[in-house]
Write a protein that holds these residues in place. Structure first.
Motif: not given
Length: 466
Positions: A243, A246-247, A390
């Motif tokens: 992630g 994405m984060t 993720f």
């Protein structure tokens, strides 16, 4: 003739009226209190400073012209001759007033906090694509910016802005429209980012906004945001699918939406220096910044060349943030440590216990992709045991598999089936996919020119061998 406009358009223009027509008078009062002799004195004393700001491209040619066309007739209120963006730069440069980089609380009525609000709503006016403001956000924003301008300028400003938003006359509407366009032109002129690159960044950011609809705020993402507030430079480390990307994208979108930071996506370290704009709130983001699977010696050497410059930039810039992602093995490599060990770079270890997703958070995220009904059909252990969670969710989102529950239970079998179907039905698509894998998603255009030439002369079967 009366100009007929919809209510949400009028409300947007009234916000522009406050920020671009009323606020300059408030700046005049502000200079009277915080600069010896007021703004008139500054015009005489600070010519060298103005030239320095011009030479450093902090103020644009258009703003330089504004400063140099003020006449004796304008000296009663010379701030009225300058745009709000320029006035904000001059306040920061000449008065020593500190404007916080983060949104102040509603209870904070300090001068710096009120200037933050004026700057925030200036960016709101300039960057709002639709140029409308609906009722849900208008009245809250109106109160916020109007009170800030009133505190900066005093009772005289209160009288100037005390008119109902629906009663802007035709001349005022036209003036506001022209001022908004002028401010947009100033904001885009002398932009250090080339037009084609700016368009590319905008396309990426718009794509991220669409993808961000699936994002679920977690304790980990909130902790990373706290570290970003505290540190100018933050790197998210972990394995593939943890992630990181994405984060990081979600957080830069949040900084843009809530704090008015400009998003700048960079590919190389030199671009941070090249695209940096002083007195402009910016967040730079780069993915896998020193290599994707292993430490890239050439890339690390390039960072090393600019390291001293970076340290200087971040030391003196509260309005600048730099967010990077990096795989754990790259970050822990000897080559990386040698260059970056003494830098003020804060590492957020997404593999550490502090940043690990809880079972509840994983199930909430998975529900975003497959729905609540399908989640109830899955055993809790299946979701919890998935590595690269993720990445797995993204693969499912991009998959054409109809049975979403089966995808979580037997992903490898279903992906193999999809790949076989692609190979059977569309050989070229499968071939291109294979090329992307072989070349790590980085295809040189020249490769296709060579392929086409070989195909034309020798036929398709020799193309596959070559």
């Amino acid at each position: 003739m009366s100009i007929s406009l919809k209510k949400d358009r009028i409300q947007y223009l009234y916000m522009g009226h406050l920020v671009l027509r009323v606020a300059p008078s408030a700046f005049s009062k502000l200079f009277d209190r915080h600069y010896n002799g007021g703004f008139k004195a500054a015009l005489l004393k600070e010519k060298d400073k103005f030239r320095e700001l011009k030479d450093e491209k902090i103020i644009t040619n258009a703003q330089w012209q504004q400063l140099n066309t003020i006449t004796d007739d304008d000296t009663d209120n010379p701030c009225q001759c300058l745009d709000t963006g320029l006035l904000l730069i001059l306040v920061k440069s000449l008065t020593g007033i500190k404007i916080p980089p983060w949104r102040p609380s509603a209870l904070d009525t300090s001068v710096g906090a009120d200037l933050y609000r004026v700057e925030f709503y200036l960016n709101y006016i300039i960057n709002k694509k639709e140029e409308t403001t609906d009722d849900a956000e208008f009245y809250e924003k109106l109160k916020d910016v109007a009170q800030s301008i009133e505190r900066l300028g005093g009772s005289a400003i209160s009288e100037e802005q005390n008119q109902v938003h629906g009663y802007l006359d035709n001349d005022e509407i036209n003036q506001v429209i022209n001022l908004i366009q002028q401010q947009k032109d100033i904001n885009s002129s002398e932009d250090p980012i080339p037009n084609d690159r700016r368009e590319s960044i905008n396309r990426k950011v718009n794509k991220w906004r669409t993808q961000d609809q699936h994002f679920v705020s977690t304790i980990a993402s909130q902790m990373v945001m706290e570290k970003i507030r505290e540190n100018a430079c933050v790197v998210l480390t972990g394995e593939s699918g943890n992630g990181k990307t994405m984060t990081s994208r979600h957080l830069v979108l949040q900084l843009n939406r809530d704090e008015g930071f400009e998003i700048v996506v960079i590919k190389r370290p030199a671009e941070l220096v090249k695209f940096r704009r002083r007195f402009k709130k910016q967040v730079f983001i780069i993915d896998n910044f020193c290599g994707r699977f292993s430490a890239d010696q050439k890339c690390i050497a390039e960072w090393a060349i600019h390291m001293d410059h970076f340290e200087e930039i971040f030391k003196s810039s509260e309005d600048l943030r730099f967010i990077m992602t990096c795989r754990k093995q790259v970050y822990n490599s000897k080559q990386f440590s040698k260059i970056f060990r003494n830098t003020k770079m804060f590492e957020c270890k997404l593999l550490s216990q502090s940043f690990t997703l809880s079972k509840k958070e994983k199930r909430t995220i998975a529900s975003k992709y497959i729905g609540d009904d399908n989640m109830r059909r899955l055993d809790e252990d299946i979701v919890d045991d998935i590595e690269s969670f993720f990445l797995f969710c993204q693969l499912r989102n991009n998959s054409s598999v109809k049975n979403q529950v089966d995808f979580f239970k037997e992903p490898i079998r279903l992906l193999n089936t999809e790949l076989q179907n692609m190979c059977d039905t569309d050989e070229w698509a499968f071939f291109i996919l294979t090329l992307l894998v072989v070349f790590d998603n980085k295809l040189d255009k020249r490769l296709f020119h060579q392929i086409t030439a070989r195909y034309n002369r020798r036929g398709v079967f020799r193309l596959w061998i070559a």
